[in-house]
Scaffold this motif. Structure first.
Motif, short mmCIF file in Angstrom:
data_model
loop_
_atom_site.label_atom_id
_atom_site.label_comp_id
_atom_site.label_asym_id
_atom_site.label_seq_id
_atom_site.Cartn_x
_atom_site.Cartn_y
_atom_site.Cartn_z
N ALA A 25 -3.29 -24.90 3.16
CA ALA A 25 -2.15 -24.18 2.59
C ALA A 25 -2.43 -23.76 1.15
N ARG A 26 -3.09 -24.62 0.40
CA ARG A 26 -3.39 -24.30 -1.00
C ARG A 26 -4.29 -23.07 -1.12
N ALA A 27 -5.12 -22.85 -0.11
CA ALA A 27 -6.06 -21.72 -0.16
C ALA A 27 -5.37 -20.37 -0.17
N TRP A 28 -4.06 -20.31 0.15
CA TRP A 28 -3.33 -19.04 0.03
C TRP A 28 -3.38 -18.49 -1.39
N ALA A 29 -3.63 -19.31 -2.37
CA ALA A 29 -3.70 -18.86 -3.76
C ALA A 29 -4.77 -17.78 -3.95
N GLU A 30 -5.79 -17.79 -3.09
CA GLU A 30 -6.89 -16.84 -3.23
C GLU A 30 -6.55 -15.46 -2.66
N TYR A 31 -5.37 -15.32 -2.06
CA TYR A 31 -5.04 -14.08 -1.37
C TYR A 31 -3.91 -13.30 -2.05
N ARG B 49 0.82 -1.22 0.00
CA ARG B 49 0.00 0.00 0.00
C ARG B 49 0.85 1.26 0.00
N ARG B 50 2.06 1.15 0.52
CA ARG B 50 2.99 2.29 0.51
C ARG B 50 3.80 2.35 -0.78
N GLY B 51 3.55 1.42 -1.68
CA GLY B 51 4.28 1.40 -2.94
C GLY B 51 5.67 0.83 -2.83
N LEU B 52 5.94 0.09 -1.77
CA LEU B 52 7.27 -0.49 -1.56
C LEU B 52 7.35 -1.87 -2.22
N PRO B 53 8.51 -2.20 -2.76
CA PRO B 53 8.63 -3.45 -3.52
C PRO B 53 8.68 -4.68 -2.60
N VAL B 54 7.67 -5.55 -2.71
CA VAL B 54 7.66 -6.84 -2.05
C VAL B 54 7.71 -7.90 -3.14
N VAL B 55 8.76 -8.68 -3.16
CA VAL B 55 8.95 -9.60 -4.29
C VAL B 55 8.33 -10.97 -4.05
N ARG B 56 8.11 -11.35 -2.78
CA ARG B 56 7.46 -12.64 -2.52
C ARG B 56 7.15 -12.78 -1.03
N LEU B 57 6.02 -13.45 -0.76
CA LEU B 57 5.68 -13.88 0.59
C LEU B 57 5.80 -15.39 0.65
N PHE B 58 6.55 -15.89 1.65
CA PHE B 58 6.61 -17.31 1.94
C PHE B 58 5.77 -17.55 3.19
N ALA B 59 4.65 -18.27 3.02
CA ALA B 59 3.74 -18.54 4.12
C ALA B 59 3.90 -19.99 4.52
N SER B 60 4.47 -20.22 5.69
CA SER B 60 4.85 -21.57 6.13
C SER B 60 4.00 -22.03 7.32
N GLY B 61 3.47 -23.24 7.23
CA GLY B 61 2.80 -23.85 8.36
C GLY B 61 1.61 -23.07 8.89
N ARG B 62 0.86 -22.46 7.97
CA ARG B 62 -0.29 -21.65 8.39
C ARG B 62 -1.39 -21.73 7.33
N ARG B 63 -2.60 -21.92 7.78
CA ARG B 63 -3.72 -21.91 6.85
C ARG B 63 -3.94 -20.49 6.32
N ALA B 64 -4.61 -20.38 5.18
CA ALA B 64 -4.83 -19.10 4.53
C ALA B 64 -5.62 -18.16 5.44
N PRO B 65 -5.46 -16.84 5.26
CA PRO B 65 -5.99 -15.87 6.23
C PRO B 65 -7.49 -15.94 6.50
N GLY B 66 -8.27 -16.29 5.50
CA GLY B 66 -9.72 -16.29 5.70
C GLY B 66 -10.29 -17.56 6.27
N LEU B 67 -9.46 -18.55 6.53
CA LEU B 67 -9.94 -19.83 7.06
C LEU B 67 -9.89 -19.78 8.58
N ARG B 68 -11.03 -19.52 9.20
CA ARG B 68 -11.08 -19.36 10.65
C ARG B 68 -11.56 -20.65 11.31
N ASP C 208 -8.51 -7.67 1.24
CA ASP C 208 -7.08 -7.62 1.54
C ASP C 208 -6.37 -8.74 0.78
N VAL C 209 -5.85 -8.36 -0.38
CA VAL C 209 -5.20 -9.32 -1.28
C VAL C 209 -3.88 -8.73 -1.74
#
Length: 250
Positions: A211-217, A113-132, A189-190
């Motif tokens: 873990a696969r559900a991270w694709a939606e984010y 949101r600040r326009g800063l370069p983020v080249v990749r997120l590695f999400a390890s051992g966590r279900r996707a954000p919307g899965l409560r 929030d994607v």
């Protein structure tokens, strides 16, 4: 003030590469920056690596612990994007394990949101954000927390029989679990950066579909990588994980 904050929040265990992305590591609930010492050593020849030290543990035990994931992400983002840590436009990559993946996701949102370069997120051992689902079905008492630690096998079982050790780790662990328990993803929030989701194929809390559900984010590319092992597969697979990270960021 920022300089002091940087010393509190960020730990650099090894000298890093002078060019290329800066990789920021976010630990699990109850965890500390030192959890990543070995991984940092494997990565540092190729990347500039820093690990986040959350309040309420180790040398920050006197501070209030984590109470809100978004507030935590605000504070980490401010440290990463202010003063010397801004890196003169150097791109960032973020790696978070378990609770740390949720924190890293929120930090990545703020950086983009600040326009800063983020080249990749590695999400390890966590279900996707919307899965409560309940983080601790048995509640936040000591017995429930200790049962969870034993289930996840992230702490030497012998240490959990030591009352002094348990007394030391319990406040931060309880705060972390409460914070992640009330965290809710906000629709819309994607991310725009690529996401790599990693998981252990015997993890009792995070299945392959979680873990696969991270694709939606993300609107960027996505990949899913599984490893033999449980929730803390990283302990035995650090070399393989390091190779994946370097390959993706080279």
């Amino acid at each position: 003030m920022i300089g002091g904050d940087r010393d509190l929040w960020l730990r650099r265990f090894h000298g890093g590469a002078a060019t290329g992305p800066r990789l920021v590591l976010f630990p699990h609930a109850g965890g500390s920056a030192s959890y990543f010492h070995g991984l940092s050593g494997l990565l540092s020849p190729a990347l500039d690596v820093v690990a986040v030290q959350y309040p309420g543990r180790q040398d920050r035990r006197a501070e209030p612990g984590v109470r809100d994931i978004r507030d935590l992400a605000d504070r980490v983002t401010e440290v990463l994007t202010s003063g010397d840590e801004a890196g003169a436009g150097r791109p960032y990559a973020l790696f978070g394990h378990s609770m740390g993946a949720s924190v890293a996701f929120e930090v990545a949102l703020r950086m983009e949101r600040r326009g800063l370069p983020v080249v990749r997120l590695f999400a390890s051992g966590r279900r996707a954000p919307g899965l409560r689902r309940p983080e601790l079905p048995g509640g936040y008492g000591d017995a429930s927390l200790l049962a969870e630690l034993r289930l996840l096998s992230g702490t030497d079982a012998r240490l959990l029989d030591d009352e002094d050790v348990v007394r030391m780790i319990m406040p931060a662990l309880r705060d972390d679990y409460r914070a992640i328990g009330v965290y809710e993803w906000r629709p819309g929030d994607v991310l725009g950066c690529p996401v790599t989701a990693l998981f252990g194929d015997e993890d009792p809390r995070v299945g392959e579909d979680d873990a696969r559900a991270w694709a939606e984010y993300t609107t960027g590319s996505f990949e899913l990588i599984g490893f033999p092992g449980g929730h803390f597969y990283l302990g035995e697979r650090a070399g393989e994980v390091a190779k994946i990270i370097v390959d993706r960021l080279a």
